[in-house]
Design a protein around this motif. Structure first.
Motif, mmCIF file in Angstrom:
data_model
loop_
_atom_site.group_PDB
_atom_site.id
_atom_site.type_symbol
_atom_site.label_atom_id
_atom_site.label_comp_id
_atom_site.label_asym_id
_atom_site.label_seq_id
_atom_site.Cartn_x
_atom_site.Cartn_y
_atom_site.Cartn_z
ATOM 1 N N ILE A 82 0.880 -1.168 0.000
ATOM 2 C CA ILE A 82 0.000 0.000 0.000
ATOM 3 C C ILE A 82 0.918 1.218 0.000
ATOM 4 O O ILE A 82 1.968 1.209 0.648
ATOM 5 N N GLY A 83 0.511 2.280 -0.730
ATOM 6 C CA GLY A 83 1.264 3.535 -0.733
ATOM 7 C C GLY A 83 0.560 4.564 0.131
ATOM 8 O O GLY A 83 -0.666 4.598 0.189
ATOM 9 N N CYS A 84 1.355 5.397 0.811
ATOM 10 C CA CYS A 84 0.780 6.419 1.688
ATOM 11 C C CYS A 84 1.547 7.720 1.486
ATOM 12 O O CYS A 84 2.760 7.704 1.313
ATOM 13 N N LEU A 85 0.828 8.839 1.540
ATOM 14 C CA LEU A 85 1.508 10.123 1.318
ATOM 15 C C LEU A 85 2.383 10.546 2.489
ATOM 16 O O LEU A 85 3.150 11.496 2.383
ATOM 17 N N SER A 86 2.290 9.828 3.624
ATOM 18 C CA SER A 86 3.061 10.224 4.803
ATOM 19 C C SER A 86 4.496 9.707 4.758
ATOM 20 O O SER A 86 4.960 9.001 5.662
ATOM 21 N N THR A 87 5.230 10.078 3.706
ATOM 22 C CA THR A 87 6.653 9.727 3.602
ATOM 23 C C THR A 87 7.383 10.332 4.802
ATOM 24 O O THR A 87 7.120 11.468 5.158
ATOM 25 N N TRP A 88 8.272 9.556 5.428
ATOM 26 C CA TRP A 88 8.948 10.087 6.619
ATOM 27 C C TRP A 88 10.462 10.010 6.447
ATOM 28 O O TRP A 88 10.964 9.187 5.685
ATOM 29 N N CYS A 89 11.201 10.885 7.194
ATOM 30 C CA CYS A 89 12.664 10.904 7.064
ATOM 31 C C CYS A 89 13.335 10.118 8.188
ATOM 32 O O CYS A 89 14.437 9.629 8.033
ATOM 33 N N THR A 96 11.223 11.807 15.224
ATOM 34 C CA THR A 96 11.816 11.259 16.452
ATOM 35 C C THR A 96 10.865 11.395 17.640
ATOM 36 O O THR A 96 10.989 10.687 18.634
ATOM 37 N N GLN A 97 9.892 12.308 17.507
ATOM 38 C CA GLN A 97 8.862 12.481 18.533
ATOM 39 C C GLN A 97 7.773 11.411 18.426
ATOM 40 O O GLN A 97 6.872 11.366 19.245
ATOM 41 N N GLY A 98 7.802 10.640 17.352
ATOM 42 C CA GLY A 98 6.752 9.639 17.158
ATOM 43 C C GLY A 98 5.568 10.162 16.372
ATOM 44 O O GLY A 98 4.491 9.571 16.405
ATOM 45 N N ARG A 99 5.738 11.302 15.686
ATOM 46 C CA ARG A 99 4.664 11.827 14.846
ATOM 47 C C ARG A 99 5.142 11.975 13.396
ATOM 48 O O ARG A 99 5.190 13.084 12.847
ATOM 49 N N PRO A 100 5.536 10.842 12.764
ATOM 50 C CA PRO A 100 6.113 10.910 11.427
ATOM 51 C C PRO A 100 5.156 11.461 10.371
ATOM 52 O O PRO A 100 5.593 11.927 9.324
ATOM 53 N N TYR A 101 3.853 11.423 10.661
ATOM 54 C CA TYR A 101 2.873 11.946 9.689
ATOM 55 C C TYR A 101 2.966 13.456 9.554
ATOM 56 O O TYR A 101 2.363 14.033 8.660
ATOM 57 N N LEU A 102 3.741 14.113 10.437
ATOM 58 C CA LEU A 102 3.968 15.558 10.314
ATOM 59 C C LEU A 102 5.328 15.860 9.676
ATOM 60 O O LEU A 102 5.711 17.016 9.557
ATOM 61 N N CYS A 103 6.067 14.834 9.278
ATOM 62 C CA CYS A 103 7.424 15.023 8.740
ATOM 63 C C CYS A 103 7.401 15.908 7.483
ATOM 64 O O CYS A 103 6.682 15.609 6.531
ATOM 65 N N PRO A 104 8.194 16.981 7.485
ATOM 66 C CA PRO A 104 8.209 17.868 6.314
ATOM 67 C C PRO A 104 8.727 17.190 5.038
ATOM 68 O O PRO A 104 8.462 17.672 3.944
#
Ligand code: APR
Ligand code: ZN
Ligand code: ZN
Length: 362
Positions: A82-89, A96-104
């Motif tokens: 499955i693909g998701c737009l929430s690509t994380w770094c 690192t805070q555990g909120r990768p869905y906010l990753c710029p």
């Protein structure tokens, strides 16, 4: 390969033959199996979310891995994903805070100066929406926008988990903490709202009130766990919710993205309750609220983005929920269409005639 290209805002997508690059380091080339049509794609077409044409939209995909780039160790050809737009770094403050869905990093494509992932017949680059661009027969994605799923999960249903289901289900399961028995209102019964409703049921909410202007959706809402349904096209929906919940609900999920329904959702929220804004109101519209309403009744308003997901952890779990019968996906699919019918699909979405539509690729 064929893709539906947005050439100009407010215009139909055009089916074109386009080119896709080879996977670079950390990238995966996929054969698209299915893609849901999400309301956010329509918002981009209509100019309410900024993403410049020409581009390929579509961000709710499932597919099969064809080729992997250098350094990719999590996927091999043949994997179902499955693909998701929430690509994380993985290294920024949000990750690192555990909120990768906010990753710029989700808003970045390939590094500046590299070849485009997608280009048209004349060789001109095409924008790739959300690092996915699933209205196309193939996709070239960062590995960190993909998750491998069980082989027994049908891909035409798996795709729904890519955005709408994760957005709605995650709003209820991740963004807020719903205690068993709490009263919940779902405003808007599209793919996102129907998933939020199921999330509320899965967490053990008490009264679950479904609100929509299309009364044909209520049968489905009841099947998914709603205890009460309110037709917002007939009379005052806020008063109806206050009546059912005895003065306002503990949690109200706005799953449409309209200014009037945002205001109604705050008004439907009871003393001490929380309004969760899931629908995206087109930028830059403003909505007014009465601050004293929040202070004196200690109401909270929170946004919920992409179901506050950690999708590599959440999505396989949602697949399990579907396969064990807790999450209903088959019922959410109003129609399966070919890529060429994508514009008709958006017309039906504009008219509110459908729950979810899925493009199935051959
Ligand atoms: N009151 C109640 N319901 C309404 C109203 C209204 N005034 N206007 C529209 N609706 C209902 C429609 O009948 C439909 O059932 O809201 C639902 C919206 O569903 P979809 O158009 O299918 O939208 P969906 O894909 O679920 O997305 C909803 O979430 O992710 C965001 O950007 C997305 O803002 C969008 C929202
Ligand atoms: Zn979406
Ligand atoms: Zn990050």
């Amino acid at each position: 390969m064929k893709a539906a290209v947005l050439r100009e805002n407010q215009k139909p997508l055009e089916i074109e033959d386009i080119s896709i690059d080879k996977p670079g380091p950390g990238e995966v080339l996929l054969r698209t199996a299915a893609s849901g049509l999400c309301h956010s794609d329509l918002t981009v077409i209509e100019g309410g979310l900024p993403f410049p044409p020409p581009c390929v939209l579509g961000h709710e995909p499932a597919g099969v891995v064809e080729q992997v780039g250098e350094g990719v160790s999590d996927f091999t050809p043949g994997d179902r994903v499955i693909g998701c737009l929430s690509t994380w770094c993985g290294v920024c403050k949000f990750c690192t805070q555990g909120r990768p869905y906010l990753c710029p990093s989700q808003f970045e494509g390939r590094p500046e100066g590299s070849a485009a992932r997608l280009s048209d017949a004349s060789g001109a680059p095409l924008g790739q929406f959300a690092n996915l661009a699933s209205f196309a027969e193939q996709m070239l994605c960062p590995e960190r926008s993909l998750v491998k799923i069980r082989d027994d999960m049908p891909l035409d249903r798996a795709c729904l988990i890519g955005c709408g289901v994760t957005t709605g289900l995650g709003a209820a399961l991740n963004t807020v903490d719903i205690p068993a028995g709490a009263s919940v209102v779902i405003v808007g019964l599209g793919g996102v709202g129907l998933a939020a409703l199921q999330g509320a049921r899965i967490t053990g909410a008490g009264r679950i009130v479904a609100v929509d202007t299309q009364s044909w959706k209520f049968e489905m809402a009841r099947q998914f766990g709603a205890s009460d349904c309110v037709d917002a096209s007939e009379g005052d929906a806020v008063a109806a919710v206050h009546e059912i919940t005895g003065g306002g609900a503990d949690f109200v999920f706005e799953c449409i993205g309209l200014v009037p329904t945002v205001q109604q959702s705050v008004a439907m929220t009871g003393r001490g309750g929380t309004t969760v804004l899931v629908g995206v109101v087109p930028i830059p519209q403003m909505a007014s609220i009465m601050p004293a309403d929040l202070t004196l009744q200690e109401k909270k308003i929170t946004g919920s983005f992409m179901g506050s997901n950690r999708f590599r952890f959440d999505m396989p779990k949602y697949v399990d929920f579907y396969l064990d019968g807790r999450l209903k996906l088959d019922e959410m699919i109003s129609s399966r269409i070919g890529l060429a019918e994508v514009n008709d699909g958006f017309d039906r979405m504009r008219k509110g005639e459908v729950a979810r539509q899925v493009i199935v690729f051959q």
